[in-house]
Design an enzyme around this catalytic site. Structure first.
Site, short mmCIF file in Angstrom:
data_model
loop_
_atom_site.label_atom_id
_atom_site.label_comp_id
_atom_site.label_asym_id
_atom_site.label_seq_id
_atom_site.Cartn_x
_atom_site.Cartn_y
_atom_site.Cartn_z
N VAL A 17 0.83 -1.20 0.00
CA VAL A 17 0.00 0.00 0.00
C VAL A 17 0.87 1.25 0.00
O VAL A 17 0.64 2.19 -0.78
CB VAL A 17 -0.95 0.01 1.22
CG1 VAL A 17 -1.79 1.28 1.22
CG2 VAL A 17 -1.84 -1.22 1.21
N GLU A 130 -9.81 5.82 7.02
CA GLU A 130 -10.71 5.13 6.10
C GLU A 130 -10.12 3.81 5.61
O GLU A 130 -10.84 2.82 5.44
CB GLU A 130 -11.04 6.03 4.90
CG GLU A 130 -12.04 5.44 3.93
CD GLU A 130 -13.43 5.32 4.51
OE1 GLU A 130 -13.93 4.17 4.61
OE2 GLU A 130 -14.03 6.35 4.88
N VAL A 133 -10.51 -0.07 7.33
CA VAL A 133 -11.65 -1.01 7.21
C VAL A 133 -12.07 -1.11 5.75
O VAL A 133 -12.39 -0.11 5.12
CB VAL A 133 -12.85 -0.54 8.06
CG1 VAL A 133 -14.02 -1.50 7.88
CG2 VAL A 133 -12.48 -0.42 9.52
N ILE A 137 -13.29 0.56 -0.12
CA ILE A 137 -14.72 0.86 0.08
C ILE A 137 -14.87 2.08 1.00
O ILE A 137 -14.39 2.06 2.13
CB ILE A 137 -15.46 -0.33 0.69
CG1 ILE A 137 -15.31 -1.57 -0.19
CG2 ILE A 137 -16.93 -0.01 0.89
CD1 ILE A 137 -15.85 -2.84 0.44
N GLY A 188 -1.76 -15.30 -3.18
CA GLY A 188 -1.36 -14.09 -2.48
C GLY A 188 -2.44 -13.44 -1.66
O GLY A 188 -2.26 -12.34 -1.13
N GLU A 191 -1.51 -14.69 3.99
CA GLU A 191 -0.10 -14.65 4.39
C GLU A 191 0.41 -16.06 4.68
O GLU A 191 -0.38 -17.00 4.86
CB GLU A 191 0.05 -13.79 5.66
CG GLU A 191 -0.44 -12.35 5.52
CD GLU A 191 0.48 -11.51 4.64
OE1 GLU A 191 1.63 -11.91 4.42
OE2 GLU A 191 0.02 -10.45 4.18
N ASP A 202 -8.28 -10.05 12.56
CA ASP A 202 -8.31 -8.89 11.67
C ASP A 202 -9.73 -8.32 11.58
O ASP A 202 -9.93 -7.11 11.69
CB ASP A 202 -7.81 -9.30 10.28
CG ASP A 202 -7.93 -8.19 9.26
OD1 ASP A 202 -7.05 -7.30 9.23
OD2 ASP A 202 -8.91 -8.19 8.48
N LYS A 206 -11.52 -4.55 12.93
CA LYS A 206 -12.38 -3.70 12.09
C LYS A 206 -13.77 -3.55 12.69
O LYS A 206 -14.39 -2.48 12.59
CB LYS A 206 -12.45 -4.30 10.69
CG LYS A 206 -11.10 -4.30 9.97
CD LYS A 206 -11.12 -5.12 8.70
CE LYS A 206 -9.76 -5.16 8.04
NZ LYS A 206 -9.71 -6.04 6.85
N GLY A 308 -5.50 -4.91 -1.16
CA GLY A 308 -4.69 -4.67 -2.35
C GLY A 308 -4.05 -3.30 -2.30
O GLY A 308 -4.62 -2.35 -1.75
#
Length: 438
Positions: A17, A130, A133, A137, A188, A191, A202, A206, A308
């Site tokens: 990212v 933003e 989460v 989106i 991918g 992990e 995870d 969120k 992504g």
């Protein structure tokens, strides 16, 4: 023509990212400036290893290992390092030096968000997240801003692409959990150590963020009931499909009342059966979706890529432009709207339908015994299906029961399951899953 001021941007972290954020800041500087009212200058990128390979070719002179010095000279700081430290210390340093911060660190926000929000409020800067989460989106801004005049009653969503891909593979191909996980790793999506995803951690982080914004109360990880997908079997998936359901890992935050004016919020993450006609049931692969229910707006759904580098970078840049505009126009940062304290409720307070798998002896009277025991505990059966199978080694027949209940409290269901285990006709309780939307 008025000369645009320059705002220095410090980037902490340059993974998938971070690299895309850096690329966009450099390549689209001319496009971003008129939208922001200022030039956004990437002042530097703090990383742990200067020699690590990056997927984007970036100027070498931007990189440093001295994050502390970098944030002290910045107007805006983007934190994409992940983990608790040094991310927490660097964010606090940035805030205390008057910089607004954009982060995608859901683990840190879920663990220590309230303290960070308080520091940002005191300093008059923004802390935006933003990207923490559901990737690209736009879900947090609509909850925080667009629905601020409404009352949200429930939020439920698929907020982890890895687990959604695994469950979708099991549903569409009949694969076992281990095989679907291996495929997710090969592509991918997962992990090498998938624990945070498949155990629900995870999604729980969120869920805490979504609950905090939706119900104007600061919730953390300790307030979230969490159950992963590792116990979901191919047999569970097949039985759910036969009954018209699909299994998804859902993050759920909902306001509950006891009928006496007392309210609380249940925040939980667990595998859930959804009717195949439910909007969330159609979310395939590694995509995410969040379903919001509000008193006046009704039902809303937000759908898109939940992970992504490039999609998540889009969310980061949206927060960055917003924070930069605030600096250009002046005024305090956005304050978190924690207007009250709604208590977090334990999982026992939740009320839902349930799916229960039982391996039982194949003999007369079994169904009657089970139905009577459910009735004694106040749990009503909606669907009961039986399949007979024969053990190849012992040649002994047994029956597999699949039961779907009407809505019942978690406490009543737990007591029922414990009582069922004590019946002499029960070989084992093979699964207990919750049902939503039925």
């Amino acid at each position: 023509m008025t000369e645009l001021r320059t705002l220095k941007v410090a980037l902490l972290g340059c993974g998938n990212v971070g690299a895309q954020v850096a690329r966009i800041l450099i390549e689209d500087a001319g496009t971003l400036a008129p939208r922001t009212g200022a030039r956004l200058e990437l002042a530097g990128i703090a990383v742990r290893n200067l020699e690590a390979e990056r997927e984007v070719d970036l100027p070498r002179d931007l990189f440093t290992t001295d994050g502390e010095t970098l944030v002290k000279g910045a107007d805006l700081v983007i934190e994409l390092m992940g983990g608790l430290e040094p991310a927490r210390s660097l964010i606090l340093s940035a805030i205390q030096n008057g910089a607004s911060v954009v982060t995608g660190n859901k683990a840190l926000l879920a663990a220590d968000g309230p303290a960070l929000y308080e520091e940002a409020d005191k300093a008059g800067v923004e802390l935006s997240y933003e990207a923490a989460v559901a990737g690209a989106i736009p879900i947090l801004r609509p909850i925080r801003d667009s629905l601020s005049g409404d009352r949200i009653t429930r939020v439920l969503g698929i907020v982890n692409g890895t687990t959604n891909f695994i469950l979708d593979q099991m549903d569409s191909t009949g694969a076992q959990f281990a095989d679907a996980l291996a495929e997710a790793q090969r592509l991918g999506y997962a992990e090498a150590d998938p624990t945070a995803d498949v155990e629900g951690h995870d999604a729980a982080a969120k869920a805490a963020i979504l609950a905090s914004l939706s119900f104007h109360t600061r919730f953390d990880l300790a307030n979230v009931y969490c159950e992963g997908i590792t116990k979901v079997s191919a047999a569970d998936i097949a039985a759910a499909k036969e009954a018209g359901f699909v299994i998804k890992l859902l993050a759920i935050a909902e306001k509950l009342g006891n009928g006496e004016g007392n309210e609380g919020v249940s925040v939980r993450v667990h595998p859930t059966l959804l009717p195949r006609e439910h909007p969330l049931a159609a979310v395939r692969g590694a995509f995410n979706a969040v379903f919001v229910e509000a008193e006046n707006a009704g039902e809303l759904m937000f759908y898109g890529q939940g992970a992504g580098g490039t999609p998540t970078a889009s969310a980061v840049l949206g927060d960055l432009v917003s924070a930069a505009r605030r600096i250009v126009l002046g005024g305090p940062g956005r304050i978190e709207s924690t207007t009250g304290h709604v208590p977090a409720l334990p999982i026992d307070a939740a009320t839902t339908s349930y799916y229960i798998g039982l391996d039982v002896a194949d003999q007369p009277g079994v169904l009657a015994k089970i139905a009577q025991l459910f009735a004694e505990h106040g749990v009503s059966i909606e669907i009961m299906r039986q399949t007979i199978h024969r053990d190849a080694d012992s040649n002994v027949e047994s029956a597999e029961l699949r039961i779907v209940t009407h809505r019942a409290s978690e406490a009543a269901l737990a007591a029922t399951v414990e009582a069922v285990k004590g019946l002499d006709v029960i070989n084992s309780v093979t699964s207990v899953l919750r049902v939503e939307g039925a």
